[in-house]
Design a protein around this motif. Sequence first.
Motif, short mmCIF file in Angstrom:
data_model
loop_
_atom_site.label_atom_id
_atom_site.label_comp_id
_atom_site.label_asym_id
_atom_site.label_seq_id
_atom_site.Cartn_x
_atom_site.Cartn_y
_atom_site.Cartn_z
N LEU A 20 -3.00 0.11 -2.28
CA LEU A 20 -2.79 -0.32 -0.90
C LEU A 20 -4.07 -0.02 -0.11
O LEU A 20 -4.54 1.12 -0.09
N ILE A 21 -4.63 -1.04 0.54
CA ILE A 21 -5.88 -0.88 1.29
C ILE A 21 -5.56 -1.14 2.76
O ILE A 21 -5.11 -2.22 3.12
N VAL A 52 -3.49 -4.70 3.69
CA VAL A 52 -2.25 -4.89 4.44
C VAL A 52 -2.47 -4.56 5.92
O VAL A 52 -3.03 -3.52 6.26
N LEU A 53 -1.99 -5.46 6.76
CA LEU A 53 -2.36 -5.44 8.17
C LEU A 53 -1.32 -6.21 8.97
O LEU A 53 -0.89 -7.28 8.56
N ASN A 54 -0.90 -5.65 10.12
CA ASN A 54 0.02 -6.38 10.99
C ASN A 54 -0.70 -7.18 12.08
O ASN A 54 -0.20 -8.19 12.54
N ASP A 55 -1.86 -6.68 12.50
CA ASP A 55 -2.58 -7.34 13.60
C ASP A 55 -3.17 -8.68 13.16
O ASP A 55 -3.36 -8.94 11.98
N TYR A 72 -2.33 -9.21 3.62
CA TYR A 72 -0.87 -9.27 3.52
C TYR A 72 -0.25 -8.60 4.74
O TYR A 72 -0.81 -7.67 5.32
N GLN A 73 0.95 -9.08 5.08
CA GLN A 73 1.80 -8.38 6.03
C GLN A 73 2.60 -7.34 5.25
O GLN A 73 2.85 -7.51 4.05
N LEU A 74 3.05 -6.31 5.93
CA LEU A 74 3.84 -5.26 5.29
C LEU A 74 5.08 -5.85 4.61
O LEU A 74 5.45 -5.47 3.49
N SER A 75 5.70 -6.84 5.24
CA SER A 75 6.93 -7.43 4.70
C SER A 75 6.70 -8.15 3.37
O SER A 75 7.61 -8.30 2.57
N ASP A 98 1.70 2.08 12.18
CA ASP A 98 2.68 1.05 11.81
C ASP A 98 2.81 0.92 10.29
O ASP A 98 3.78 0.35 9.79
N ARG A 99 1.85 1.45 9.55
CA ARG A 99 1.85 1.35 8.09
C ARG A 99 1.76 2.72 7.43
O ARG A 99 1.48 2.83 6.24
#
Lengths: 323, 323
Positions: A20-21, A52-55, A72-75, A98-99
Amino acid sequence: MESIYELKALLEDPAIHNVLILPHNMPDGDTLGSCIGVYYMVKHFNKKGYIVLNDDIPSNLSFLFEEEVKCYQLSEIEDIHFELSIAVDAGETKLFEDRFEAFKASNKTVCIDHHKTNSMYAEINIVEVAASSTGEIVYQLMKNFECNINSIAGQGLYAAIVTDTGSFRYSNTRSETFVACSELIQTGFDFNRLNVEIFQNKSYEKVLLLNKVFDTLELYGNHKIAVVKLSEALIKSLNLSEYDTDGIVEFVRDIKGIEVVVFIRHLGGEAHKVSMRSKHNVDVSEVAMLFHGGGHTKAAGFKMDASIDSIEAKVVEALLKVI
Amino acid sequence: MESIYELKALLEDPAIHNVLILPHNMPDGDTLGSCIGVYYMVKHFNKKGYIVLNDDIPSNLSFLFEEEVKCYQLSEIEDIHFELSIAVDAGETKLFEDRFEAFKASNKTVCIDHHKTNSMYAEINIVEVAASSTGEIVYQLMKNFECNINSIAGQGLYAAIVTDTGSFRYSNTRSETFVACSELIQTGFDFNRLNVEIFQNKSYEKVLLLNKVFDTLELYGNHKIAVVKLSEALIKSLNLSEYDTDGIVEFVRDIKGIEVVVFIRHLGGEAHKVSMRSKHNVDVSEVAMLFHGGGHTKAAGFKMDASIDSIEAKVVEALLKVI
């Protein structure tokens, strides 16, 4: 150095498959470009990396992700078990809170960073404060581990360095920074395109905002203090719902003779945010502390509930005492 | 390479005592910074160098000359016999025609330059077109001749490179450029000061001019064409007698989506100067030729006697056909 050997041992561990990066929130060129380097670094050891990133990715940096590497999104990665997590360019865990659960859930955690305020929150912390950028550290790790740096990784790491050094103008630039770039530019990415994408891509709205804010400029203290303002009225007249004010204080600071710039912007109601930048000797963090704010010697700020004119008067009065 | 050995033989010649060093007219960072390097290069061989110039040194570059190195006027060195002349960063003799007699009067003439249009006018021409800047060539000569590069020479050569590459953003930047800078930054000059002097020294009047010119922006062709204007009325309202419009077209060009910028500025009477810049594929030199002008693919221009509005209409009409 020990932490580098520990990271190498992890990368060589056959029990590790998925990595996971994590870039930090509100991602910039350094965190994103460095993540691309880390992606290829773990790939060199036959691991699969997931950035993995939400923004949202800033539009002038999206070209970095066009090819093999994606975000990627977390989902999207819920079903994957990560044996290793690497946080990139994040000095504290709240920069990816958030992660954070996903980060912690890995068997092993690593942090690669260059911020002196790093809280050493991971099991293995590779923190080199003297490095210009996290990109420069990732370049050195890849060299150390004898990873091939292809043109996509080269472009990412170059973008990391050029953005975090302000095109090699900030004092964090050092000899090793140029050594890294002498090799990265040879990896074969499109150098002209990178510079167009990153530096010739200002939004029209942002330039218009800069222009209108500049119209509000007031000079004090023998032209050493400059104040610019983004008032509620100006926000309404420009019909701004969201706005990006990055670069406005620096644009004014770069005027000859100006030692301190104050940028006051409306937040909502009577709330205003005040940002200050100094050029040489004035410690703006001390002035910010007078108003219960803080920051660095050359970049500091605070928030205040008052009219924009009374804030301007108070800050100028305080600055005139120290300039 | 042969010309380098010829230069070395001259520098080792005990019959040579005084060396005339000539920057080009309207001097920029590359020519001035390179001259400082050449000054120390000839000093290494126990020659006395004289940098001779009639123009004023731009204010943001005057810090380069504070210490041992100074600039002379032609009148100050009338009594000195020069056995060697070195023209620096000048592709043709008309770029120093005010000092050409003095150049020619030397026993030996040398040119050090990186312009592909160099006319090879000297006896020894060291012209490396692939180099980012003349500063990069002088750095390589000093390495080749095993000259010590002190902090003043290091600062001059770094200033030469950083200005001619646009802070390493132009395509002339190459791996060797970064190698040179990795060593130059270690010579011990004040890196922060150099960047403040060169890049944080915009005059207030120039920023105000930029701001007012930006207010005139008109967009055409699906926002791909931008036109900005400096009219006679605007010149009068800002009370400008002299003005420096450098950087205005580039500021507008760097807006996302804009492919061509046209800057029309009043010269006198009905005379106007039109400058065009393109970002990617439009060849503005072809459009300039329609109006009896010329230039390069991405930077071209022409002069026209007409009203500013009619010039704007004609240029936009021509551009809409090629965009």
